[in-house]
Design a protein around this motif. Sequence first.
Motif, PDB file in Angstrom:
ATOM      1  N   UNK A  30     -15.207 -20.324   2.625  1.00 57.40           N
ATOM      2  CA  UNK A  30     -14.988 -21.665   2.078  1.00 57.40           C
ATOM      3  C   UNK A  30     -14.765 -22.572   3.273  1.00 57.40           C
ATOM      4  N   UNK A  31     -15.640 -23.540   3.452  1.00 58.28           N
ATOM      5  CA  UNK A  31     -15.574 -24.310   4.684  1.00 58.28           C
ATOM      6  C   UNK A  31     -15.755 -25.794   4.479  1.00 58.28           C
ATOM      7  N   UNK A  32     -15.269 -26.511   5.449  1.00 56.49           N
ATOM      8  CA  UNK A  32     -15.383 -27.956   5.443  1.00 56.49           C
ATOM      9  C   UNK A  32     -16.307 -28.397   6.571  1.00 56.49           C
ATOM     10  N   UNK A  33     -16.814 -29.589   6.434  1.00 52.13           N
ATOM     11  CA  UNK A  33     -17.630 -30.209   7.483  1.00 52.13           C
ATOM     12  C   UNK A  33     -18.812 -29.341   7.890  1.00 52.13           C
ATOM     13  N   UNK A  34     -19.428 -28.684   6.910  1.00 52.94           N
ATOM     14  CA  UNK A  34     -20.672 -27.976   7.177  1.00 52.94           C
ATOM     15  C   UNK A  34     -20.579 -26.936   8.268  1.00 52.94           C
ATOM     16  N   UNK A  35     -19.652 -26.011   8.139  1.00 50.31           N
ATOM     17  CA  UNK A  35     -19.467 -24.889   9.068  1.00 50.31           C
ATOM     18  C   UNK A  35     -18.804 -25.310  10.386  1.00 50.31           C
ATOM     19  N   UNK A  36     -18.403 -26.581  10.481  1.00 53.09           N
ATOM     20  CA  UNK A  36     -17.775 -27.037  11.718  1.00 53.09           C
ATOM     21  C   UNK A  36     -16.307 -27.367  11.577  1.00 53.09           C
ATOM     22  N   UNK A  37     -15.764 -27.242  10.367  1.00 49.61           N
ATOM     23  CA  UNK A  37     -14.379 -27.638  10.149  1.00 49.61           C
ATOM     24  C   UNK A  37     -13.502 -26.458   9.776  1.00 49.61           C
ATOM     25  N   UNK A  38     -12.422 -26.751   9.108  1.00 47.52           N
ATOM     26  CA  UNK A  38     -11.524 -25.688   8.670  1.00 47.52           C
ATOM     27  C   UNK A  38     -12.260 -24.761   7.718  1.00 47.52           C
ATOM     28  N   UNK A  55     -25.715  -8.754   7.926  1.00 44.05           N
ATOM     29  CA  UNK A  55     -27.095  -8.924   8.387  1.00 44.05           C
ATOM     30  C   UNK A  55     -27.882  -9.866   7.487  1.00 44.05           C
ATOM     31  N   UNK A  56     -27.195 -10.487   6.595  1.00 39.79           N
ATOM     32  CA  UNK A  56     -27.737 -11.581   5.778  1.00 39.79           C
ATOM     33  C   UNK A  56     -26.689 -12.679   5.776  1.00 39.79           C
ATOM     34  N   UNK A  57     -27.051 -13.885   5.357  1.00 38.46           N
ATOM     35  CA  UNK A  57     -26.038 -14.951   5.345  1.00 38.46           C
ATOM     36  C   UNK A  57     -24.846 -14.557   4.482  1.00 38.46           C
ATOM     37  N   UNK A  58     -23.699 -14.955   4.921  1.00 42.15           N
ATOM     38  CA  UNK A  58     -22.482 -14.705   4.152  1.00 42.15           C
ATOM     39  C   UNK A  58     -22.464 -15.623   2.928  1.00 42.15           C
ATOM     40  N   UNK A  59     -21.866 -15.144   1.853  1.00 43.35           N
ATOM     41  CA  UNK A  59     -21.641 -16.044   0.717  1.00 43.35           C
ATOM     42  C   UNK A  59     -20.774 -17.202   1.212  1.00 43.35           C
ATOM     43  N   UNK A  60     -21.110 -18.386   0.745  1.00 49.54           N
ATOM     44  CA  UNK A  60     -20.322 -19.517   1.234  1.00 49.54           C
ATOM     45  C   UNK A  60     -20.219 -20.625   0.205  1.00 49.54           C
ATOM     46  N   UNK A  61     -19.090 -21.298   0.283  1.00 48.43           N
ATOM     47  CA  UNK A  61     -18.859 -22.531  -0.464  1.00 48.43           C
ATOM     48  C   UNK A  61     -18.789 -23.636   0.587  1.00 48.43           C
ATOM     49  N   UNK A  62     -19.936 -24.268   0.809  1.00 48.25           N
ATOM     50  CA  UNK A  62     -20.039 -25.330   1.814  1.00 48.25           C
ATOM     51  C   UNK A  62     -19.623 -26.624   1.117  1.00 48.25           C
ATOM     52  N   UNK A  63     -18.315 -26.758   0.928  1.00 48.12           N
ATOM     53  CA  UNK A  63     -17.814 -27.681  -0.083  1.00 48.12           C
ATOM     54  C   UNK A  63     -17.975 -29.160   0.228  1.00 48.12           C
ATOM     55  N   UNK A  64     -18.322 -29.507   1.453  1.00 52.50           N
ATOM     56  CA  UNK A  64     -18.536 -30.934   1.755  1.00 52.50           C
ATOM     57  C   UNK A  64     -20.013 -31.309   1.739  1.00 52.50           C
ATOM     58  N   UNK A 100     -28.905 -30.278   5.297  1.00 52.52           N
ATOM     59  CA  UNK A 100     -27.515 -30.275   4.831  1.00 52.52           C
ATOM     60  C   UNK A 100     -27.022 -31.716   4.788  1.00 52.52           C
ATOM     61  N   UNK A 101     -26.732 -32.191   3.574  1.00 53.02           N
ATOM     62  CA  UNK A 101     -26.376 -33.600   3.380  1.00 53.02           C
ATOM     63  C   UNK A 101     -24.883 -33.725   3.109  1.00 53.02           C
ATOM     64  N   UNK A 102     -24.240 -34.592   3.853  1.00 53.93           N
ATOM     65  CA  UNK A 102     -22.794 -34.788   3.720  1.00 53.93           C
ATOM     66  C   UNK A 102     -22.430 -35.488   2.415  1.00 53.93           C
ATOM     67  N   UNK A 103     -23.419 -36.142   1.797  1.00 49.71           N
ATOM     68  CA  UNK A 103     -23.182 -36.899   0.563  1.00 49.71           C
ATOM     69  C   UNK A 103     -24.006 -36.274  -0.567  1.00 49.71           C
ATOM     70  N   UNK A 104     -23.511 -36.355  -1.785  1.00 52.15           N
ATOM     71  CA  UNK A 104     -24.232 -35.714  -2.894  1.00 52.15           C
ATOM     72  C   UNK A 104     -25.669 -36.217  -3.012  1.00 52.15           C
TER      73      UNK A 104
END
Length: 379
Positions: A31-39, A280-289, A347-351
């Motif tokens: 679960x991450x913020x700022x598209x893999x660059x934040x908390x 060896x595959x992408x991790x499940x993620x909630x790229x919430x932003x 990857x879009x920061x806005x909906x």
Amino acid sequence: MSRAPQIPLRAGNFSRQAHADLPDGTYEREVGREGFGGQATHFYHRHPPTAWTHWEGAHRPRAFDLNQLGPGQCPLEAPLVASNAHLQLRVWKPVEPMPYLVRNADGDELFFVHAGGGDLYCDYGHITLGEGDYFVLPRGTMWRLEPHGPSFILLLEATGAAYRLPDRGLLGEHALFDPAVLDVPQIDGSFLAQQSVQPTSVRVKARQRLSTITFGFNPLDAVGWKGTLVPIRLNWRDIRPVSSDRYHLPPSAHSTFVTDRFAVCTFCPRPAETDPGALKVPFFHSNDDYDELLFLHAGQFFSRSGMGPGAMTFHPSGFPHGPHPGPYKTSRSNPRTRIEEVAINIDARDPLDLAKGLTGCELAGHVESWLEFTEDIES
Ligand SMILES: [Fe+2]
């Protein structure tokens, strides 16, 4: 740039290294913020985070076959695919040479040539675009294309903004690609030959409205230029992706062009992870932003099943996504050593809003495509 280490708070059974050495029988979700660059926090779940059995409501993972969109002549009126206040994604399928010029005054235009190509003439000169080429055209540039044949081109407008190359950080200025591989249009013989005093129209898109300006000559009449505001061409084959045999890198490691509100990443063929404990595959993620679009240019999505070139998935924020059951299981039992895909990730920061006309090419059942995971859940 450096920053003080942020020591993760922890609870229960977890891995000390993200994307590796998962506790037995667990599925990792970031679960991450700022598209893999934040908390970020990594959860270790008993069940696959995408193993839903039923979904109601319009907000859902979706997939489309953009091959089904029809041809069109004017790029400014090409079918809209997705948009928000900061971007417009269109699919343009030119067949004939453009008899007029166009100018997008609303923002920089990023081309990606999925198929075909042609000779492009613009304020800066002549350049040939071919399969796999990106081309960044500064806002307001006049241009036209003479396709070599039926073509399939993504057009991504950075509304009110400019594209930049991403910060390479510790990798240095020549990582991913050396800026010296970028090409610019040339004032060549072909460009000079198209200059004339024939009446020429310019279709201008400004504030998302069209106007037409007519000259008594072809305004692509420069005999030279100098400057730092220039169109650039980059083919994906000139991208040298970074990878790690011990750690699955996030999509942001593959950033190619960025604006203040979205990023364009290119997933190129690369070696897979080999460390026994590494995912060896992408991790499940909630790229919430972020809302995510993924377009397959060539090969096979290594983490998804049943999608060919020209397909696009839409995974807005609000729920996790990740590898399909087949590729996930294969990655555990018989992992591949190379990833043979060329895909464009936006990857879009806005909906993002999907265009209404897109429903005609929707690949039904995408929301159920993780269902096979449920077979592994013991009651
Ligand atoms: Fe994603």
